[in-house]
Design a protein around this motif. Sequence first.
Motif, PDB file in Angstrom:
ATOM      1  N   PRO A   1     -32.230  21.527  57.160  1.00  0.00           N
ATOM      2  CA  PRO A   1     -31.601  21.956  56.288  1.00  0.00           C
ATOM      3  C   PRO A   1     -30.255  21.214  56.036  1.00  0.00           C
ATOM      4  N   ASP A   2     -29.538  20.998  57.323  1.00  0.00           N
ATOM      5  CA  ASP A   2     -28.142  20.404  57.187  1.00  0.00           C
ATOM      6  C   ASP A   2     -28.110  18.915  57.198  1.00  0.00           C
ATOM      7  N   ARG A   3     -29.489  18.565  57.183  1.00  0.00           N
ATOM      8  CA  ARG A   3     -29.388  16.890  57.118  1.00  0.00           C
ATOM      9  C   ARG A   3     -30.470  16.274  56.235  1.00  0.00           C
ATOM     10  N   ARG A   4     -30.514  17.304  55.061  1.00  0.00           N
ATOM     11  CA  ARG A   4     -31.609  16.779  54.214  1.00  0.00           C
ATOM     12  C   ARG A   4     -31.452  15.663  53.278  1.00  0.00           C
ATOM     13  N   ALA A   5     -30.134  15.305  53.060  1.00  0.00           N
ATOM     14  CA  ALA A   5     -29.478  14.012  52.270  1.00  0.00           C
ATOM     15  C   ALA A   5     -29.889  12.911  53.168  1.00  0.00           C
TER      16      ALA A   5
ATOM     17  N   ARG B   1     -24.141  18.320  46.164  1.00  0.00           N
ATOM     18  CA  ARG B   1     -25.058  17.655  45.405  1.00  0.00           C
ATOM     19  C   ARG B   1     -24.650  17.398  43.839  1.00  0.00           C
ATOM     20  N   ARG B   2     -24.043  18.211  43.306  1.00  0.00           N
ATOM     21  CA  ARG B   2     -23.826  17.927  41.921  1.00  0.00           C
ATOM     22  C   ARG B   2     -22.675  16.713  41.558  1.00  0.00           C
TER      23      ARG B   2
ATOM     24  N   THR C   1     -25.969  23.288  45.289  1.00  0.00           N
ATOM     25  CA  THR C   1     -26.955  24.059  46.193  1.00  0.00           C
ATOM     26  C   THR C   1     -26.275  23.688  47.841  1.00  0.00           C
ATOM     27  N   VAL C   2     -25.103  23.066  47.906  1.00  0.00           N
ATOM     28  CA  VAL C   2     -24.432  23.099  49.134  1.00  0.00           C
ATOM     29  C   VAL C   2     -23.107  23.933  49.150  1.00  0.00           C
ATOM     30  N   THR C   3     -23.234  24.967  50.033  1.00  0.00           N
ATOM     31  CA  THR C   3     -22.363  26.028  50.049  1.00  0.00           C
ATOM     32  C   THR C   3     -20.823  25.321  50.438  1.00  0.00           C
TER      33      THR C   3
ATOM     34  N   LEU D   1     -33.178  24.080  45.573  1.00  0.00           N
ATOM     35  CA  LEU D   1     -33.020  24.941  44.469  1.00  0.00           C
ATOM     36  C   LEU D   1     -33.754  26.220  44.333  1.00  0.00           C
ATOM     37  N   TYR D   2     -34.451  26.377  45.320  1.00  0.00           N
ATOM     38  CA  TYR D   2     -35.126  27.808  45.210  1.00  0.00           C
ATOM     39  C   TYR D   2     -34.712  28.522  46.785  1.00  0.00           C
ATOM     40  N   GLN D   3     -33.806  28.908  46.863  1.00  0.00           N
ATOM     41  CA  GLN D   3     -33.145  29.817  48.001  1.00  0.00           C
ATOM     42  C   GLN D   3     -33.687  29.199  49.226  1.00  0.00           C
ATOM     43  N   GLY D   4     -33.024  28.151  49.726  1.00  0.00           N
ATOM     44  CA  GLY D   4     -33.328  27.570  50.850  1.00  0.00           C
ATOM     45  C   GLY D   4     -34.546  26.459  50.891  1.00  0.00           C
TER      46      GLY D   4
END
Length: 422
Positions: free
Chosen positions: A339-343, A82-83, A197-199, A134-137
């Motif tokens: 979660p793996d397809r949020r963007a 993300r960043r 936030t993306v590991t 940004l809040y743990q998941g």
Amino acid sequence: MNNDASTAPPARRPGPGPAFALTAGVIGVCLAASALPSPLYRLYAAQWHLQTSTVTLIYATYCFGVLVSLLAFGRVSDTWGRRPVIVAGLVGLLVSMVVFMSASGTGWLFAARAVQGLATGIAISASGAALLELYQGGNPAKASLYNVVASALGVGVGGLLGAVLVQYAPGPLVTPFIVLTALIVVLLLGMLGVPETVTGTSRTGFRMAAPGVPRQIIAPFTLAALGITCTWSIIGIYLGLVGTLAPALLHSTSQLAAGLAILALGGTSAVPPLVTRKMAPAVQIAWGTIALTGGIALTAWSLSADGAALFVVASVVIGIGVGFGMFGSLRTVGAAAPPDRRAQVMAAFYIVAYAAISLPAVAAGFSVRQLGAVQTFQIFGAGIVVVSVGTLLLAVTRQRAQTRAAVTPVPPTRAGAVTERG
């Protein structure tokens, strides 16, 4: 004293609160940048003898730039992080500010709006996804709250800031962009300290993938898409026509008339998310469509009756509808997105949003020449009312289904366990 760098304390990074605020600030500044040129178009038109259709095409260039960016790079932050994507978008936004400040003809405005649109599309889809994480998941309700408040204040403050600077500041075609440049630089420096936030284990390297909607979330996505279509289409029509309507209705030649009208709509939009957080998303969308319908009807009435006070009230009512509709739509899509397809899902959502804010506004811009601003608003407003009524029916149906599902006993499995309803 041990001077080994390995024993030095780690650099301090912003916690979730500052990171949330900075990321939401990116969305706010992007939308402020999109609204800020609206009060300037009169000056551009007078200086370079621009026709209304040309101004409309300049606005369309920005919107189409956003759409192209979302289509081409909507999922890049899912794999690249993300960043870095947000930083890239902010750098692009800086470039567009420089082009605006250097503008010496119509071609420069087209170029500035195109770069701004591309940069905005890159930044907002990644920022929307980052807010969910940004809040743990992820916290969809919290993320949606920040997103809507930032968007609403961005539109309202951007429009007012442009009007104030055009009216009072020296160099009105340059000063507004200098102010925005300073804000963007502050955000860029702040984003360098926001945690990613993306590991690393979930990244697959740089790759482009089209935005998309997983089959299992089509139903909630459809409701969210219709909700954002209603809200953003009226914003597009409003931003496109308020520069003509507000000064006439408020009996003022000041640039502040349009800026204050935009602030009335945008500022009010920030209120519903702050006071209705416990309301179900489908109910929020339903109330949003009701308020939009009432606000558009009041605006049409004020235009026919030449009522300044009624126009201001109508702008506030529309703003309330926009706030309800945006918050409910974002909460719906945020909770449904895997979660793996949020963007990827957020990019698809913003494609719908920017199509809604651009296509009707572009069509209205061309209609103004034949019909005038008043009749154009009344016709396009009636179309938005029709879509709002359909969205209201769908929202009510979905909320009733969810209510029935919540109270219906769930049959036990063979092992005696209780199955979970999605």
